[in-house]
Design a protein around this motif. Structure first.
Motif, PDB file in Angstrom:
ATOM      1  N   VAL A   1       0.865  -1.177   0.000  1.00 35.85           N
ATOM      2  CA  VAL A   1       0.000   0.000   0.000  1.00 35.85           C
ATOM      3  C   VAL A   1       0.898   1.222   0.000  1.00 35.85           C
ATOM      4  CG1 VAL A   1      -1.772   1.318   1.203  1.00 35.85           C
ATOM      5  CG2 VAL A   1      -1.807  -1.179   1.298  1.00 35.85           C
ATOM      6  N   TRP A   2       0.670   2.116  -0.961  1.00 35.52           N
ATOM      7  CA  TRP A   2       1.367   3.411  -0.961  1.00 35.52           C
ATOM      8  C   TRP A   2       0.386   4.433  -0.423  1.00 35.52           C
ATOM      9  CZ3 TRP A   2       3.148   6.561  -5.868  1.00 35.52           C
ATOM     10  CH2 TRP A   2       3.922   7.650  -5.440  1.00 35.52           C
TER      11      TRP A   2
ATOM     12  N   CYS B   1       0.887  -6.456   4.657  1.00 38.03           N
ATOM     13  CA  CYS B   1       1.650  -6.202   3.444  1.00 38.03           C
ATOM     14  C   CYS B   1       2.601  -5.036   3.721  1.00 38.03           C
ATOM     15  CB  CYS B   1       0.724  -5.884   2.264  1.00 38.03           C
ATOM     16  SG  CYS B   1      -0.171  -4.328   2.405  1.00 38.03           S
ATOM     17  N   LEU B   2       3.377  -4.664   2.716  1.00 39.80           N
ATOM     18  CA  LEU B   2       4.276  -3.526   2.849  1.00 39.80           C
ATOM     19  C   LEU B   2       3.479  -2.225   2.781  1.00 39.80           C
ATOM     20  CD1 LEU B   2       7.266  -2.389   2.796  1.00 39.80           C
ATOM     21  CD2 LEU B   2       6.974  -2.304   0.310  1.00 39.80           C
ATOM     22  N   TRP B   3       3.751  -1.327   3.714  1.00 35.90           N
ATOM     23  CA  TRP B   3       3.147   0.008   3.699  1.00 35.90           C
ATOM     24  C   TRP B   3       4.236   1.052   3.488  1.00 35.90           C
ATOM     25  CZ3 TRP B   3      -1.844   2.049   4.704  1.00 35.90           C
ATOM     26  CH2 TRP B   3      -2.834   1.083   4.907  1.00 35.90           C
TER      27      TRP B   3
ATOM     28  N   VAL C   1       9.506   3.422   5.857  1.00 41.49           N
ATOM     29  CA  VAL C   1      10.092   2.779   4.682  1.00 41.49           C
ATOM     30  C   VAL C   1      10.551   3.851   3.695  1.00 41.49           C
ATOM     31  CG1 VAL C   1       9.643   1.208   2.740  1.00 41.49           C
ATOM     32  CG2 VAL C   1       8.636   0.738   4.986  1.00 41.49           C
ATOM     33  N   TYR C   2       9.769   4.916   3.597  1.00 38.62           N
ATOM     34  CA  TYR C   2      10.092   6.054   2.732  1.00 38.62           C
ATOM     35  C   TYR C   2      10.250   7.296   3.600  1.00 38.62           C
ATOM     36  CZ  TYR C   2       9.581  10.017  -0.366  1.00 38.62           C
ATOM     37  OH  TYR C   2       9.805  11.202  -1.017  1.00 38.62           O
TER      38      TYR C   2
ATOM     39  N   LEU D   1       7.408  -1.074  -4.241  1.00 35.55           N
ATOM     40  CA  LEU D   1       6.005  -1.446  -4.089  1.00 35.55           C
ATOM     41  C   LEU D   1       5.726  -2.827  -4.679  1.00 35.55           C
ATOM     42  CD1 LEU D   1       4.419   2.008  -4.997  1.00 35.55           C
ATOM     43  CD2 LEU D   1       4.424   0.942  -2.736  1.00 35.55           C
ATOM     44  N   MET D   2       6.367  -3.160  -5.789  1.00 32.68           N
ATOM     45  CA  MET D   2       6.148  -4.462  -6.410  1.00 32.68           C
ATOM     46  C   MET D   2       6.749  -5.598  -5.590  1.00 32.68           C
ATOM     47  SD  MET D   2       6.509  -3.852 -10.522  1.00 32.68           S
ATOM     48  CE  MET D   2       5.948  -5.522 -10.866  1.00 32.68           C
ATOM     49  N   LYS D   3       7.868  -5.318  -4.941  1.00 35.22           N
ATOM     50  CA  LYS D   3       8.513  -6.358  -4.136  1.00 35.22           C
ATOM     51  C   LYS D   3       7.674  -6.711  -2.925  1.00 35.22           C
ATOM     52  CE  LYS D   3      12.863  -7.446  -1.792  1.00 35.22           C
ATOM     53  NZ  LYS D   3      14.213  -6.944  -1.416  1.00 35.22           N
ATOM     54  N   GLY D   4       7.025  -5.725  -2.341  1.00 31.48           N
ATOM     55  CA  GLY D   4       6.196  -5.980  -1.172  1.00 31.48           C
ATOM     56  C   GLY D   4       7.018  -6.211   0.083  1.00 31.48           C
ATOM     57  N   GLY D   5       6.377  -6.810   1.084  1.00 31.37           N
ATOM     58  CA  GLY D   5       7.041  -6.998   2.371  1.00 31.37           C
ATOM     59  C   GLY D   5       7.416  -8.437   2.616  1.00 31.37           C
ATOM     60  N   PRO D   6       7.976  -8.731   3.785  1.00 32.17           N
ATOM     61  CA  PRO D   6       8.316  -7.768   4.849  1.00 32.17           C
ATOM     62  C   PRO D   6       9.569  -6.959   4.503  1.00 32.17           C
ATOM     63  CG  PRO D   6       9.032  -9.949   5.473  1.00 32.17           C
ATOM     64  CD  PRO D   6       8.282 -10.114   4.175  1.00 32.17           C
ATOM     65  N   PHE D   7       9.667  -5.767   5.114  1.00 29.81           N
ATOM     66  CA  PHE D   7      10.806  -4.894   4.842  1.00 29.81           C
ATOM     67  C   PHE D   7      11.682  -4.815   6.082  1.00 29.81           C
ATOM     68  CE2 PHE D   7      12.775  -0.715   5.359  1.00 29.81           C
ATOM     69  CZ  PHE D   7      13.610  -0.719   4.245  1.00 29.81           C
TER      70      PHE D   7
END
Length: 343
Positions: free
Chosen positions: A80-81, A119-121, A283-284, A327-333
């Motif tokens: 999710v962005w 998911c990755l945020w 993350v950003y 964003l395409m790779k996703g998580g976990p980060f």
């Protein structure tokens, strides 16, 4: 996380030129992109989670004309962005007391369902909310060994008067929130960082109206705008001392920015920045540093939702592509080894 095409949910307002190129890149790379604004809720957006029968978490979007409906399985999201969505819109027919109740309920319900999405945020809204707290940023940065300007935070005019009487350096006023004031019928106006002059003594009482931030003015050789996307760093040098319009605050330049040559960050600054972003859970982020004539890096602030597309246009930096990759790779980060990208 899916084993097929990545699915990315982008939450932002309808007019957001920063998002458009990234969405295009995602689509070209085969990702399934869903773009929505929280203002669609509740009239064009429904959110449902249920343990009755088959467990499900879904978000449904209706077209403006009401004919088409798109359903998103929130458990299948890669990322999710969370850019800059606007608030919920309950329409003109609901009375204000009911709107206030509905807004509180929506914050709990919609916010809770989305927060439970695994998911990755980039970034979660609660991470952004904490990360934007400038006093907290400064304390974290100091604890982690970064130099920060000496700072007074107060709404007490007497505190500022005492500081000005004893200050051994010029003092600058800086707004916590970017300083944007939007008067009805006018374009938004920004309060740039300003070195206070003698006139401040005539207006000390204004400090009592709200919290204010005053910092020692740090001499600059140049400044660095650092954009962090995952573990990829994009440090951009700004030769702010070359022009009067950018000397105190480089945002004062509305035309061509005085960029300088690429200078990678020292390893020690990278290490401490990674630690800071780990603490914030971001993350950003976009960070601002002063580099003194002696070469010391001075931390100014973190912008968890800072803009970046202007640098892509000016410097031909592949910022949008790198964000699409993330964003395409996703998580976990997890924070790890840093790659610095030059120009």
């Amino acid at each position: 996380m899916t084993t097929s095409a990545p699915r990315v949910l982008v939450l932002t307002q309808e007019f957001d030129p920063t998002v458009d190129p990234v969405v295009t890149t995602l689509a070209e790379r085969g990702a399934e992109v869903v773009r929505a604004d929280l203002s669609y809720f509740p009239r064009r957006m429904t959110v449902t989670t249920s343990d009755f029968g088959t467990t499900r978490r879904t978000l449904r979007l209706r077209d403006r004309d009401g004919d088409g409906v798109r359903e998103i399985d929130l458990d299948r999201l890669s990322s999710v962005w969370y850019r800059r969505p606007t608030g919920f819109d309950f329409g003109p027919d609901m009375a204000e007391p009911e709107k206030q109740f509905a807004r509180r309920e929506a914050m709990q319900g919609v916010g809770g369902v989305l927060r439970a999405t695994n998911c990755l945020w980039v970034n979660r809204p609660d991470v952004d909310a904490v990360g934007e707290l400038k006093p907290y940023q400064l304390e974290l940065a100091k604890r982690l060994g970064l130099r920060v300007p000496r700072t007074l935070l107060t709404n007490d005019p007497a505190e500022l008067a005492a500081l000005l009487a004893d200050a051994d350096r010029p003092i600058a006023y800086k707004a916590f929130t970017g300083g944007v004031i939007h008067y009805p019928g006018a374009f938004p106006a920004g309060l740039l960082t300003t070195v206070v002059g003698e006139e401040i003594h005539e207006h000390l009482d204004r400090v009592g109206h709200t919290m204010c931030m005053f910092q020692e003015y740090v001499d600059k050789a140049y400044e660095v705008r650092l954009t962090v996307m995952g573990n990829t760093y994009f440090p951009v040098t700004i030769e702010s001392q070359e022009r009067d319009t950018t000397r105190v605050d480089w945002r004062g330049e509305s035309a061509e920015m005085p960029y300088g040559p690429y200078r990678p960050l020292p390893e020690e600054v990278v290490k401490k920045t990674q630690a800071l972003l780990t603490e914030l859970g971001a993350v950003y982020a976009a960070l601002d540093f002063i580099v003194t004539p002696a070469g010391e890096y001075v931390f100014l602030e973190v912008n968890p939702m800072g803009q970046f597309m202007w640098m892509q246009h000016d410097m031909d930096l592949p910022l949008g592509d790198h964000l699409a990759d993330l964003l395409m790779k996703g998580g976990p980060f997890a924070r790890g080894e840093v790659t610095q990208v030059g120009y």
